[in-house]
Scaffold this motif. Structure first.
Motif, PDB file in Angstrom:
ATOM      1  N   ASN A  65     -14.818 -67.463  48.798  1.00 21.32           N
ATOM      2  CA  ASN A  65     -13.516 -67.260  48.154  1.00 21.32           C
ATOM      3  C   ASN A  65     -13.665 -66.497  46.840  1.00 21.32           C
ATOM      4  OD1 ASN A  65     -12.368 -68.675  50.232  1.00 21.32           O
ATOM      5  ND2 ASN A  65     -11.957 -70.528  49.060  1.00 21.32           N
ATOM      6  N   GLN A  66     -14.692 -66.843  46.081  1.00 20.94           N
ATOM      7  CA  GLN A  66     -14.924 -66.169  44.797  1.00 20.94           C
ATOM      8  C   GLN A  66     -15.193 -64.688  45.005  1.00 20.94           C
ATOM      9  OE1 GLN A  66     -18.208 -68.504  43.433  1.00 20.94           O
ATOM     10  NE2 GLN A  66     -16.940 -70.190  42.702  1.00 20.94           N
ATOM     11  N   ASN A  67     -16.006 -64.372  45.997  1.00 17.99           N
ATOM     12  CA  ASN A  67     -16.316 -62.967  46.271  1.00 17.99           C
ATOM     13  C   ASN A  67     -15.072 -62.201  46.698  1.00 17.99           C
ATOM     14  OD1 ASN A  67     -19.024 -63.367  45.673  1.00 17.99           O
ATOM     15  ND2 ASN A  67     -19.597 -63.773  47.796  1.00 17.99           N
ATOM     16  N   TYR A  68     -14.228 -62.858  47.505  1.00 19.06           N
ATOM     17  CA  TYR A  68     -12.997 -62.205  47.962  1.00 19.06           C
ATOM     18  C   TYR A  68     -12.067 -61.917  46.782  1.00 19.06           C
ATOM     19  CZ  TYR A  68      -8.266 -61.830  49.782  1.00 19.06           C
ATOM     20  OH  TYR A  68      -6.972 -61.429  50.012  1.00 19.06           O
ATOM     21  N   ASN A 142      -2.666 -68.559  46.572  1.00 18.35           N
ATOM     22  CA  ASN A 142      -3.542 -69.330  45.699  1.00 18.35           C
ATOM     23  C   ASN A 142      -4.846 -69.581  46.457  1.00 18.35           C
ATOM     24  OD1 ASN A 142      -1.803 -69.603  43.460  1.00 18.35           O
ATOM     25  ND2 ASN A 142      -0.709 -71.260  44.457  1.00 18.35           N
ATOM     26  N   VAL A 143      -5.956 -69.174  45.857  1.00 17.27           N
ATOM     27  CA  VAL A 143      -7.266 -69.322  46.495  1.00 17.27           C
ATOM     28  C   VAL A 143      -8.108 -70.278  45.661  1.00 17.27           C
ATOM     29  CG1 VAL A 143      -9.357 -68.129  47.227  1.00 17.27           C
ATOM     30  CG2 VAL A 143      -7.149 -66.997  47.435  1.00 17.27           C
ATOM     31  N   GLN A 144      -8.714 -71.262  46.331  1.00 14.31           N
ATOM     32  CA  GLN A 144      -9.531 -72.251  45.627  1.00 14.31           C
ATOM     33  C   GLN A 144     -10.930 -71.688  45.421  1.00 14.31           C
ATOM     34  OE1 GLN A 144      -9.724 -76.086  47.541  1.00 14.31           O
ATOM     35  NE2 GLN A 144     -10.261 -77.120  45.655  1.00 14.31           N
ATOM     36  N   ILE A 145     -11.347 -71.608  44.158  1.00  8.32           N
ATOM     37  CA  ILE A 145     -12.668 -71.052  43.856  1.00  8.32           C
ATOM     38  C   ILE A 145     -13.650 -72.128  43.387  1.00  8.32           C
ATOM     39  CG2 ILE A 145     -11.773 -68.759  43.326  1.00  8.32           C
ATOM     40  CD1 ILE A 145     -12.024 -69.472  40.342  1.00  8.32           C
ATOM     41  N   GLU A 146     -13.169 -73.312  43.146  1.00  2.93           N
ATOM     42  CA  GLU A 146     -14.005 -74.471  42.856  1.00  2.93           C
ATOM     43  C   GLU A 146     -13.111 -75.707  42.966  1.00  2.93           C
ATOM     44  OE1 GLU A 146     -14.435 -75.428  38.313  1.00  2.93           O
ATOM     45  OE2 GLU A 146     -14.939 -73.317  38.579  1.00  2.93           O
ATOM     46  N   SER A 345     -16.854 -69.338  37.157  1.00  2.00           N
ATOM     47  CA  SER A 345     -16.925 -70.279  38.274  1.00  2.00           C
ATOM     48  C   SER A 345     -18.134 -69.995  39.159  1.00  2.00           C
ATOM     49  CB  SER A 345     -15.637 -70.193  39.094  1.00  2.00           C
ATOM     50  OG  SER A 345     -15.637 -71.135  40.141  1.00  2.00           O
ATOM     51  N   LYS A 346     -18.419 -68.708  39.370  1.00  3.37           N
ATOM     52  CA  LYS A 346     -19.591 -68.338  40.167  1.00  3.37           C
ATOM     53  C   LYS A 346     -20.870 -68.901  39.569  1.00  3.37           C
ATOM     54  CE  LYS A 346     -18.539 -63.998  42.561  1.00  3.37           C
ATOM     55  NZ  LYS A 346     -18.889 -62.558  42.644  1.00  3.37           N
ATOM     56  N   GLU A 347     -20.994 -68.724  38.256  1.00  2.63           N
ATOM     57  CA  GLU A 347     -22.207 -69.200  37.575  1.00  2.63           C
ATOM     58  C   GLU A 347     -22.317 -70.715  37.661  1.00  2.63           C
ATOM     59  OE1 GLU A 347     -24.318 -68.922  33.135  1.00  2.63           O
ATOM     60  OE2 GLU A 347     -22.512 -67.761  33.597  1.00  2.63           O
ATOM     61  N   ALA A 348     -21.189 -71.397  37.414  1.00  2.00           N
ATOM     62  CA  ALA A 348     -21.201 -72.864  37.441  1.00  2.00           C
ATOM     63  C   ALA A 348     -21.492 -73.382  38.841  1.00  2.00           C
ATOM     64  CB  ALA A 348     -19.868 -73.400  36.942  1.00  2.00           C
ATOM     65  N   MET A 349     -20.793 -72.836  39.842  1.00  2.00           N
ATOM     66  CA  MET A 349     -20.993 -73.289  41.216  1.00  2.00           C
ATOM     67  C   MET A 349     -22.387 -72.940  41.718  1.00  2.00           C
ATOM     68  SD  MET A 349     -18.279 -74.940  42.214  1.00  2.00           S
ATOM     69  CE  MET A 349     -18.384 -75.580  40.530  1.00  2.00           C
TER      70      MET A 349
END
Length: 401
Positions: A65-68, A142-146, A345-349
């Motif tokens: 989702n994050q990449n999208y 709305n897209v869930q990223i975390e 979010s990417k870094e945290a996840m």
């Protein structure tokens, strides 16, 4: 105490069986890479490890989702940067147009430049990316990223272009099979009808039409609206009815982009719904606020070139160009904020995912170094037990006494 040859032989056999079982168990762990073959081996570790593996898989979904979202906003920001640069050129052309020394030919040259930019921006506003999807879609999600965090999937067309006309959009509700009793209700969007007596579906559709088009009160019930006036929010066109089918039409700027949804009904204390049939007419970019304000500038330059009376003043033209510039830069900044949020979010996840994967591996996966050492030890003991057993078979205890 008596010690027989059979007892010695049985002890040798048990020693071999034990060493063989240990060797096979360690060999299985090495070949499969799993520390446990079934849940009963270690219920806590297996259940905890499976849960962690599930969480790691869920984090992979967030990563997708994050990449999208990151890709969608990156493309939109690049497109908006180009459009902003072009509007800046238009603003500079407007400043030039206020030079009192310009003649008709100068205004015509500026008009041609403005027309080219207008048409380019028109195409850019409805352009598609390499996958065939609109860079500025009509609808975003709305897209869930975390966990517990959602962001907008992209930049919406209306955020870029402002209000725009979509007169082809319609939404239909088939009330023909309905029969209402006193107290029954039907709600479409912001408008609710409450029956005060028996009402057929055909009559209900006609009463909706009369209320929406002219504000006429219902003949067998009362209307209430949580929106403004007597219209259903975003549907301000002329409604119509035929054989109990109510049709809403979008005929004003910015309306009809989403369906009011199914008609919620409470009939004789039984809740249900009447499905809507929504038809989206698509984007008409030439009716967008963005296009119109640039086109007003083109018209202004044409009128200056021909010496005609001005449809709009220079102040109105400048204000319009400033408005679209501000709207697009605001949309770009909002998109940039979402992109930055996705990066965090990417870094945290990523960190959490690495920790979870390591913990799950420690619980479930075989430690190859330890397992190889244990397998070697078990194999050595097995070989020793086999050699001892072979010697015992060739002799007896009494032959040694």
């Amino acid at each position: 105490m008596r010690v027989s040859s059979n007892q010695i032989l049985e002890a040798g056999v048990k020693s071999m069986e034990s060493s063989l079982a240990d060797a096979m168990a360690w060999q299985k762990k090495i070949s499969t890479g799993k520390n446990y073959s079934k849940a009963s081996d270690n219920p806590y570790a297996v259940s905890r490890g499976v849960r962690l593996e599930f969480d790691v898989a869920r984090l992979e979904m967030y990563k997708t989702n994050q990449n999208y979202v990151a890709s969608s906003h990156a493309i939109a920001q690049t497109q908006m940067s180009t459009i902003i640069d072009e509007i800046t050129v238009l603003k500079q052309a407007f400043v030039q147009s206020q030079n009192g020394a310009l003649n008709s030919n100068n205004f015509r040259a500026l008009k041609i430049q403005a027309e080219q930019i207008r048409d380019t921006i028109k195409a850019q506003s409805v352009a598609k990316d390499a996958t065939g999807n609109a860079i500025f879609p009509e609808t975003i999600y709305n897209v869930q990223i975390e966990p517990n965090l959602t962001v907008k999937s992209g930049v919406q067309f209306s955020d870029l272009s402002g209000n725009y006309l979509n007169s082809s959009a319609t939404d239909q509700f088939d009330f023909s099979a309905l029969t209402l009793a006193s107290g029954d209700t039907v709600r479409i969007g912001t408008v609710t009808f409450t029956a005060s007596g028996a009402t057929t579906g055909s009559s209900l559709a006609s009463q909706f039409v009369a209320y929406l088009n002219s504000g006429t009160a219902g003949t067998s019930g009362a209307f209430a609206n949580t929106g403004s006036g007597t219209s259903i929010a975003n549907w301000t066109g002329t409604a119509s009815a035929s054989s109990g089918v109510l049709t809403l039409v979008a005929t004003t700027a910015g309306s009809g982009k989403v369906s009011p949804g199914d008609a919620a009904t409470t009939i004789s204390a039984v809740s249900g719904s009447v499905k809507s049939t929504f038809t989206d007419g698509g984007v008409d970019e030439t009716s967008s606020d963005l296009y119109q304000k640039i086109n007003d500038f083109v018209t202004y330059l044409d009128e200056r070139a021909s010496g005609s009376s001005l449809t709009k003043t220079a102040g109105a033209i400048e204000s319009g160009l400033d408005a679209i510039f501000d709207r697009i830069t605001t949309a770009q900044q909002r998109s940039g904020g979402i992109a930055a949020q996705v990066d965090i979010s990417k870094e945290a996840m990523g960190t959490i995912g690495t920790e979870m994967a390591a913990t799950a591996s420690a619980l479930l996966d075989t430690d190859l170094a330890a397992a190889t050492a244990a397998y070697t030890r078990s194999q050595t003991l097995l070989n020793a037990a086999q050699a001892m057993f072979a010697r015992l078979q060739q002799s007896s205890l009494f032959s040694k006494l």
